[in-house]
Each structure stands twice: as C-alpha cells, then as structure tokens.
Design a protein around this motif. Sequence first.
Motif, mmCIF file in Angstrom:
data_model
loop_
_atom_site.group_PDB
_atom_site.id
_atom_site.type_symbol
_atom_site.label_atom_id
_atom_site.label_comp_id
_atom_site.label_asym_id
_atom_site.label_seq_id
_atom_site.Cartn_x
_atom_site.Cartn_y
_atom_site.Cartn_z
ATOM 1 N N GLN A 214 0.842 -1.205 0.000
ATOM 2 C CA GLN A 214 0.000 0.000 0.000
ATOM 3 C C GLN A 214 0.867 1.240 0.000
ATOM 4 O OE1 GLN A 214 -2.663 1.237 3.404
ATOM 5 N NE2 GLN A 214 -4.253 0.794 1.899
ATOM 6 N N ASP A 215 0.530 2.139 -0.914
ATOM 7 C CA ASP A 215 1.235 3.408 -1.067
ATOM 8 C C ASP A 215 0.513 4.499 -0.261
ATOM 9 O OD1 ASP A 215 2.907 5.364 -2.046
ATOM 10 O OD2 ASP A 215 2.107 5.352 -4.080
ATOM 11 N N HIS A 216 1.162 5.604 -0.015
ATOM 12 C CA HIS A 216 0.551 6.775 0.630
ATOM 13 C C HIS A 216 0.758 7.935 -0.315
ATOM 14 C CE1 HIS A 216 1.328 3.904 3.766
ATOM 15 N NE2 HIS A 216 0.648 4.598 4.645
ATOM 16 N N LYS A 217 -0.279 8.268 -1.097
ATOM 17 C CA LYS A 217 -0.089 9.216 -2.205
ATOM 18 C C LYS A 217 -0.102 10.676 -1.775
ATOM 19 C CE LYS A 217 -1.014 6.240 -5.973
ATOM 20 N NZ LYS A 217 -1.986 5.323 -6.507
ATOM 21 N N ARG A 218 -0.808 10.977 -0.682
ATOM 22 C CA ARG A 218 -0.890 12.385 -0.275
ATOM 23 C C ARG A 218 0.395 12.819 0.430
ATOM 24 N NH1 ARG A 218 -5.773 14.925 -0.642
ATOM 25 N NH2 ARG A 218 -7.335 13.560 -1.573
ATOM 26 N N THR A 228 1.065 13.015 -4.561
ATOM 27 C CA THR A 228 2.495 12.966 -4.903
ATOM 28 C C THR A 228 2.746 11.669 -5.667
ATOM 29 O OG1 THR A 228 3.138 11.626 -3.005
ATOM 30 C CG2 THR A 228 2.986 14.003 -2.634
ATOM 31 N N GLY A 229 3.992 11.406 -6.005
ATOM 32 C CA GLY A 229 4.351 10.125 -6.611
ATOM 33 C C GLY A 229 4.259 8.986 -5.606
ATOM 34 N N GLY A 230 4.179 9.307 -4.316
ATOM 35 C CA GLY A 230 4.135 8.274 -3.268
ATOM 36 C C GLY A 230 5.096 8.635 -2.153
ATOM 37 N N LEU A 271 3.425 -6.309 -14.211
ATOM 38 C CA LEU A 271 2.118 -5.681 -14.370
ATOM 39 C C LEU A 271 1.658 -5.215 -12.993
ATOM 40 C CD1 LEU A 271 -0.385 -4.925 -16.000
ATOM 41 C CD2 LEU A 271 -1.213 -7.261 -15.676
ATOM 42 N N TYR A 272 1.349 -3.945 -12.908
ATOM 43 C CA TYR A 272 0.991 -3.323 -11.635
ATOM 44 C C TYR A 272 -0.506 -3.040 -11.667
ATOM 45 C CZ TYR A 272 0.927 0.926 -8.539
ATOM 46 O OH TYR A 272 0.670 1.893 -7.611
ATOM 47 N N ALA A 273 -1.252 -3.672 -10.780
ATOM 48 C CA ALA A 273 -2.674 -3.384 -10.681
ATOM 49 C C ALA A 273 -2.916 -2.520 -9.447
ATOM 50 C CB ALA A 273 -3.480 -4.671 -10.593
ATOM 51 N N PHE A 287 -4.007 0.349 -14.278
ATOM 52 C CA PHE A 287 -2.882 -0.553 -14.491
ATOM 53 C C PHE A 287 -1.646 0.283 -14.784
ATOM 54 C CE2 PHE A 287 -6.201 -3.687 -15.908
ATOM 55 C CZ PHE A 287 -5.914 -4.661 -14.974
ATOM 56 N N ASN A 288 -0.501 -0.152 -14.288
ATOM 57 C CA ASN A 288 0.764 0.445 -14.689
ATOM 58 C C ASN A 288 1.606 -0.644 -15.323
ATOM 59 O OD1 ASN A 288 0.258 3.089 -13.740
ATOM 60 N ND2 ASN A 288 0.674 2.421 -11.654
ATOM 61 N N CYS A 289 2.463 -0.235 -16.257
ATOM 62 C CA CYS A 289 3.198 -1.229 -17.058
ATOM 63 C C CYS A 289 4.602 -1.475 -16.511
ATOM 64 C CB CYS A 289 3.239 -0.779 -18.506
ATOM 65 S SG CYS A 289 4.157 0.736 -18.785
ATOM 66 N N ARG A 290 4.789 -1.263 -15.219
ATOM 67 C CA ARG A 290 6.133 -1.237 -14.625
ATOM 68 C C ARG A 290 6.010 -1.448 -13.125
ATOM 69 N NH1 ARG A 290 4.928 3.015 -11.602
ATOM 70 N NH2 ARG A 290 3.318 4.331 -12.503
ATOM 71 N N PHE A 291 7.150 -1.542 -12.467
ATOM 72 C CA PHE A 291 7.156 -1.607 -11.006
ATOM 73 C C PHE A 291 6.689 -0.271 -10.427
ATOM 74 C CE2 PHE A 291 9.988 -5.206 -11.612
ATOM 75 C CZ PHE A 291 9.679 -6.009 -10.527
ATOM 76 N N GLY A 292 6.092 -0.304 -9.258
ATOM 77 C CA GLY A 292 5.677 0.918 -8.578
ATOM 78 C C GLY A 292 6.842 1.540 -7.826
ATOM 79 N N ASP A 293 6.731 2.831 -7.618
ATOM 80 C CA ASP A 293 7.740 3.556 -6.852
ATOM 81 C C ASP A 293 6.992 4.407 -5.834
ATOM 82 O OD1 ASP A 293 9.832 5.063 -5.897
ATOM 83 O OD2 ASP A 293 10.691 5.463 -7.872
ATOM 84 N N PRO A 294 7.005 4.105 -4.556
ATOM 85 C CA PRO A 294 7.941 3.262 -3.805
ATOM 86 C C PRO A 294 7.440 1.856 -3.424
ATOM 87 C CG PRO A 294 6.856 4.769 -2.281
ATOM 88 C CD PRO A 294 6.210 4.956 -3.623
ATOM 89 N N GLU A 295 6.526 1.248 -4.170
ATOM 90 C CA GLU A 295 6.119 -0.121 -3.835
ATOM 91 C C GLU A 295 7.293 -1.104 -3.937
ATOM 92 O OE1 GLU A 295 4.291 1.943 -5.615
ATOM 93 O OE2 GLU A 295 2.150 1.641 -5.286
ATOM 94 N N THR A 296 8.101 -0.928 -4.978
ATOM 95 C CA THR A 296 9.234 -1.832 -5.206
ATOM 96 C C THR A 296 10.164 -1.891 -3.993
ATOM 97 O OG1 THR A 296 9.084 -1.122 -7.483
ATOM 98 C CG2 THR A 296 11.073 -2.321 -6.881
HETATM 99 N N1 GLY Z 1 3.504 4.536 -6.329
HETATM 100 C C1 GLY Z 1 2.634 4.713 -7.414
HETATM 101 C C2 GLY Z 1 3.218 4.415 -8.715
HETATM 102 O O1 GLY Z 1 4.312 3.936 -8.845
HETATM 103 O O2 GLY Z 1 2.541 4.646 -9.715
#
Ligand code: GLY
Length: 426
Positions: A214-218, A228-230, A271-273, A287-296
């Motif tokens: 789980q990301d924290h976007k705010r 934000t980006g996370g 694949l990022y859902a 969907f994102n076509c890559r790893f998440g940042d900062p999920e990775t």
């Molecule tokens: N953390 C959200 C993203 O990578 O799109």
Amino acid sequence: MQILLIGSGGREHALAWKLAQSTQVEKIYAAPGNPGIAAVEKCECVELNLNDLDSVADFAEEHGIDLTVVGPEATLVAGIADVFATRGLAVFGPSKAAAELEGSKAFAKNIMAKYNIPTAFFKVCEDLETAKAYVKEKGAPIVIKADGLAAGKGVVVAMTEAEALEAIDEMMGEQHKFGGAGARVVIEEFMQGEEASLLAFTDGEHIVPMIASQDHKRAFDGDKGPNTGGMGTYAPAPVLTDILRLRAVEKILKPIVAAMKAEGRTYKGCLYAGLMVCGDEVKVVEFNCRFGDPETQVVLPLLDGDLAEIMLACATGGLDKVDVAWKDCAAVCVVLASGGYPESYKQGYPISGLDKAAAMPETVVFHAGTKMADGEVVTAGGRVLGVTATGKDIAEAQERAYKAAGVISFTDMQYRKDIAWRALKK
Ligand code: GLY
Ligand code: AMP
C-alpha cells in the motif's frame, strides 16, 4: 549475466540492490543510475541517450548484455522492448502496444469492459461538451482523468460537480494543462474503499503475483495535502486478505494477461494493478506497465528468490518453471522528500547520516533524487530517499524505518510520520 538497468529512481535502486544479490549476475550497468546505485556491488552507472533507443541497443550489443531491465514507463511507452526485440535482445518490460495499458487510460478501460474485468463504470469523452454533459448527467463525486501519461498528475477526484467541470475545462479547454494527454478524458464512477497495489511478474502466459503493498499518495500525515508520486509504502497490505488477493489474481490479473494476448499485445514484465477494495469487492483503479515507486522498495526486500532468473524468464518464457517465494516478514518504506514537494522545492542540499542509517538493523536506504557534488551526496529531486526496513511484522518494520529516517537530515527535509497507519489500525 550482464544486466543493463534503465532508470534513476528509488525503484531502480531497489531493483539494482536485489539483482546484485543474484549469484548469476556478474555486472549491472545502470543508465543513468544514481549515487545509491553506484555504491551497489557489481554496479556501474553509464550515460546513455534514452531518446535514441537504437544507441541504447548498440550499447547492449557491445557489452554483451543478457537482459535489459526497464524501470520507467516513458521508456516502455516509447517502445524500447520493440527496438530490442528486432535486434534479438532480451528485455524485461512490455512492448509499446502492451504498455498502452498504462499509456492510455481509454485503452485500459475499454479492454477491461470488453473482457469483464471489474472496474468503475466510465465514458471516454473526445470533446468538452460531451464531457460536461456526462458530468451533469452523473453528478458528483466523479473522477476525471486525462488520457495519456501525465506523470501521475492527470487525475482529479472531484467531490462536487463544479470541481469536475473546472477539471474538464483545464484539461480540454485552451489551457491544455496536461498537453497532449488532455485531448481525451476518461470520466469514471467514484469508487469508495481502500487502495492496494498488487504487482505481478508475467511472461505473457503465466503470472506470479507479488506481495500486496500500500502506497501513501498524499503529501501530509492523515492522507492530507496534494497527491504525490508516493510518500511511503508497506507490505504485506492486510486490506488485501488471502481471499481477496486470490480473487484479484483470478478475476483481474489472469484475465487481463489473457486478454492482452488475445488482442495481439502479449504483455511481459511487471504488471501493476492499482486496486480498490470495498468490502469483499476488488476493482481496478488503474494498471501500470512497470514496477511501482515506492512499492518496489518494500516488495523486493520480501522476495525470496533470484530476481535475475525470474526477470529473464519473464522476458524469454518459462516463468512457470522458476521458484518464487516470499519471506514471512514485513517491510516499511518512508520517503524523505524536499521541503515544498510536490510543488516547487530547492535542491543541492548536502545529506548527512546516510552511513549511520544504512548500518542500522534490517535497514536499506534507497536513493531517488540525489547526486554527487564535490564528493558529497546532495539532494537533486522531490523524493530524495526511501528508507526501507524489514521486521517480523509491520510494527517492527515501521519502528526501524523511522529510527533510521531520524538520523538522516538535509535542509527542509519533509516526510510523513504515519506510514503504515492503516495496517496498524487493523
Ligand atoms: N507509487 C505509485 C506508482 O508507482 O505509480
Ligand atoms: P490513477 O492515476 O488512475 O491511479 O489515479 C490516481 C489516484 O486517484 C488513485 O490512486 C486514486 O486514489 C484516485 N482515483 C482514481 N480513480 C478513482 C476512482 N474511480 N474512484 C476513486 N478514486 C480514484
């Protein structure tokens, strides 16, 4: 294995850190990399022109690269996998046609509708009048999305009709706030619930889900302030219970990978859902076509397997024959950002405490917006560092991450003090 890693963020530092642990990996070239990546064993940072993909392929051929790992979406949407494929070079990441899943929200919504993949109801609008009429018909709350890559900023969750109409004006009117990305908008139902990110490895045929995060976007504590980006992540995310995770795999990940193959756009890579969980329902936000940042930065520390071997199998097939396991522990990542981010901020400030933090138990400090200046590491971006710690549970990982974050400092440093609050409340 000789690896070429494209990108320069915290996500790429985490990828480099995990790839370097593989006994099969001899060398990692990172283009352009960052000072954190440069300090990882086996890593060397190189300058390549990422706008000239043929020259990147030349580099891969000249250096006997066995696998190229692509971090950022822009390079994937630009078609690096296609250029490399025609030259017989293995790439971890989808083709241009498959990356449309992130590159065009209209494409993503249409394919989900066609294959009955659960998501918010929606309408794709090509002109301002149709968009406004649809908002007036549906009322608020409602969500307006610019169709195209807008660095994660082209989404307005409008709580009132007036806000929604203003967003349409900004995107589709003369301002063209997101440039080409605003020529079309997707307007969709507001979904109530809690978000989670479920990433998966896929070779186009088989899928291996990762641990949910789980990301924290705010920007600020209590999920206040601008998107934000996370600002931080944790894994595993308890909101996605075992049953819901299985449901997401069966109803979302497997069907979308099969759909992409059926449409002649075979999807390979990560694949990022982005999911919305409401009660026992799970729906796709994006969907994102890559790893998440900062999920990775929290998912990879929990991976019990050889990332290079998994990625090569995604690129060349046979993912079903590779062992992928997950450690029975938890990870928390706290992003240390420049004061002012995500709006304007100053950079070039020296960072202190990096070595001390990295020496703390079960802690890794991933670099994002940093650079070297006169022999010292200075700030060079909005999100500067991601401090990740692992522990037997979220509480222990969180305590360690904040202890380490507390010894790092730079002028105007800003970070959230409540990363993982939802998990701890449960
Ligand atoms: N953390 C959200 C993203 O990578 O799109
Ligand atoms: P996206 O770029 O599509 O992930 O949207 C960015 C953020 O906007 C998501 O992470 C959600 O927090 C929010 N969002 C997007 N779509 C919806 C929706 N249909 N309902 C509620 N929130 C949404």
